[in-house]
Design a protein around this motif. Structure first.
Motif, PDB file in Angstrom:
ATOM      1  N   LYS A 190      27.176  22.163  32.187  1.00 37.77           N
ATOM      2  CA  LYS A 190      28.334  22.702  31.476  1.00 37.77           C
ATOM      3  C   LYS A 190      29.258  23.450  32.446  1.00 37.77           C
ATOM      4  O   LYS A 190      28.946  23.601  33.624  1.00 37.77           O
ATOM      5  N   TYR A 191      30.376  23.931  31.908  1.00 34.65           N
ATOM      6  CA  TYR A 191      31.266  24.752  32.733  1.00 34.65           C
ATOM      7  C   TYR A 191      30.484  25.921  33.326  1.00 34.65           C
ATOM      8  O   TYR A 191      29.578  26.458  32.676  1.00 34.65           O
ATOM      9  N   THR A 192      30.878  26.314  34.526  1.00 33.42           N
ATOM     10  CA  THR A 192      30.361  27.582  35.072  1.00 33.42           C
ATOM     11  C   THR A 192      31.572  28.503  35.264  1.00 33.42           C
ATOM     12  O   THR A 192      32.708  28.101  34.957  1.00 33.42           O
ATOM     13  N   THR A 214      34.653  29.996  37.059  1.00 38.62           N
ATOM     14  CA  THR A 214      35.565  29.294  37.971  1.00 38.62           C
ATOM     15  C   THR A 214      35.156  29.480  39.431  1.00 38.62           C
ATOM     16  O   THR A 214      35.135  28.520  40.210  1.00 38.62           O
ATOM     17  N   SER A 253      39.303  24.534  37.364  1.00 38.58           N
ATOM     18  CA  SER A 253      38.229  25.447  36.957  1.00 38.58           C
ATOM     19  C   SER A 253      37.086  25.351  37.965  1.00 38.58           C
ATOM     20  O   SER A 253      37.336  25.168  39.147  1.00 38.58           O
ATOM     21  N   ASN A 254      35.847  25.368  37.449  1.00 40.32           N
ATOM     22  CA  ASN A 254      34.712  25.458  38.379  1.00 40.32           C
ATOM     23  C   ASN A 254      34.448  24.149  39.121  1.00 40.32           C
ATOM     24  O   ASN A 254      34.712  23.063  38.608  1.00 40.32           O
ATOM     25  N   THR A 283      31.697  21.358  40.328  1.00 38.87           N
ATOM     26  CA  THR A 283      30.644  20.721  39.508  1.00 38.87           C
ATOM     27  C   THR A 283      29.370  21.568  39.447  1.00 38.87           C
ATOM     28  O   THR A 283      28.842  21.986  40.483  1.00 38.87           O
ATOM     29  N   SER A 284      28.889  21.779  38.220  1.00 41.38           N
ATOM     30  CA  SER A 284      27.767  22.706  37.988  1.00 41.38           C
ATOM     31  C   SER A 284      26.527  22.339  38.805  1.00 41.38           C
ATOM     32  O   SER A 284      26.017  23.163  39.579  1.00 41.38           O
TER      33      SER A 284
END
Ligand code: PLP
Length: 402
Positions: A67-69, A71, A273-274, A276-277
């Motif tokens: 999922k998103y982390t 940024t 954004s971040n 890759t997780s």
């Protein structure tokens, strides 16, 4: 055309298409057609990503870390990078001063976007990595190019630097080991640059991406090591692509002054954004796991370098200094420019690269792409067998010139 729906942003008109990418595309399409090509064009190690690094990514995927982390990167990775910078480089950064991005390329892009307004200047030394001037242009800035020479080992002349700095200079880019020349700036050379920069209120960005690809007995040093007083206005850029053979993971980082890192994060907040997780988990393993795979790779690069340099120097009309770092040779091919192939004079490094690709089935990047006409860039990210084959093909083509 003024009202065409396809008219592009003014800043894009300033950006030149990458000659390296177009040559690589041509080479790839020849290879796809089954042509037996020797490619010296790669900018990435031909070694597999270390097993423990891949395992860490796989474990993260299996654990649902998808999922998103934050940024700026997961706290674990920012801390691991701050530790690495302290342990290996003797540089003190808090984890909050570290911004993890999708490659060192994005770190640099964030930097220029955060810093530059129209008319702002950035000093870049030639031969340079192709993306520096274009990234500056994309941020509405103006690249100011300072030539360095083969005779001087590509070490910048401090007087020239002093003359190039102006009230508009916002940053100076340093990159050692250097793409494309493989040159390394000694502590003395960095000290002379630092002495000039002390008198000017600009930032310094040191692109240390080839830090581990070093063939000298002396340990790696960047400007912040030599001139710790400049650290408060230095941004250190580094990444995982080259040292850990992780180009496809797209992970790099910047460490620097808090305010600037926060501004760079704002750029990243609104763009990607971040990073890759699960790639971030792999990066922690790269920094904290066994370093032997990288050490083996560097030893192999060193012997390939020696072979490629001696092979190139054995060809009449080619002169190649031995690169102290990175994985590129940057031979001087000036004597070949003006010679004729089938009656046609060779007009420059681009023409020579085209001939090598078309006639000898050897891919090499023209020096022109890096701001240095009369040179080629040959990477030794290819097997010893390919190096031998490539050398004899180059030699045959050169022998056919009149
Ligand atoms: C000098 C230099 N800096 C930065 C990069 C970018 O590396 P990455 O975005 O893969 O971390 C490269 C890649 O070729 C490079 O040669």
């Amino acid at each position: 055309m003024g009202n065409s729906p396809f008219r592009l942003a003014r800043r894009l008109r300033e950006v030149r298409p990458s000659p390296t990418l177009s040559l690589l595309a041509k080479a790839k399409s020849l290879a796809a057609q089954g042509v037996d090509l020797v490619s010296f064009a790669a900018g990435e190690p031909d070694f597999d990503t270390p097993e423990h690094v891949k395992e860490a990514a796989i474990a993260a995927l299996r654990a649902g870390f998808t999922k998103y982390t934050a940024t700026a990167g997961i706290p674990e990775l920012r801390a691991a990078i701050a530790n690495k910078l302290k342990r290996e480089n003797g540089l003190s950064f808090a984890p909050e001063q570290v911004l993890v991005s999708c490659g060192a390329k994005q770190s640099l892009y964030n930097f220029f976007q955060a810093l530059l307004s129209e008319g702002d200047e950035v000093v870049i030394f030639a031969p340079y990595w192709v993306s520096y001037p274009e990234m500056v242009r994309l941020a509405d800035g103006t690249p100011v190019i300072i030539e360095t020479s083969e005779e001087d080992g590509y070490v910048p002349d401090p007087r020239q630097l002093s003359r190039a700095l102006s009230a508009r200079t916002r940053a100076v880019v340093l990159n050692s080991p250097t793409n494309p020349t493989g040159a390394v700036l000694s502590r003395q050379a960095l000290g002379r640059i630092a002495a000039v920069l002390r008198g000017h209120d600009c930032l310094i960005v040191t692109d240390d991406i080839y830090e581990k690809l070093l063939y000298l007995p002396e340990p790696f040093a960047d400007i912040a090591n030599v001139a710790p007083d400049l650290l408060p206005r230095t941004v250190v850029v580094n990444g995982f692509s080259k040292a850990f053979s992780m180009t496809g993971f797209r992970l790099g980082y910047a460490a620097g002054p808090r305010e600037l890192i926060a501004a760079m994060q704002s750029v990243q907040d609104q763009s990607t954004s971040n990073p890759t997780s699960f790639a971030q988990k792999a990066a922690v393993a790269a920094l904290e796991g066994p370093q032997e795979p990288m050490e083996r790779m560097v030893a192999e690069f060193k012997s390939r370098r020696d072979r490629l340099v001696s092979g190139l120097n054995a060809i009449e009309g080619i002169r190649c200094r031995s690169p102290e770092g990175a994985f590129y040779c940057f031979p001087n091919v000036e004597p070949l420019i003006g010679r004729r192939f089938k009656g046609q004079p060779i007009t420059g490094s681009m023409h020579l690269s085209e001939l090598l690709l078309g006639e000898a089935k050897v891919a090499a990047v023209p020096g022109l792409a890096f701001g240095a006409e009369g040179y080629l860039r040959l990477s030794f990210c290819t097997s010893r067998e390919a190096i031998e084959k490539g050398l004899s093909r180059i030699s045959e083509l050169v022998a056919a010139l009149a």
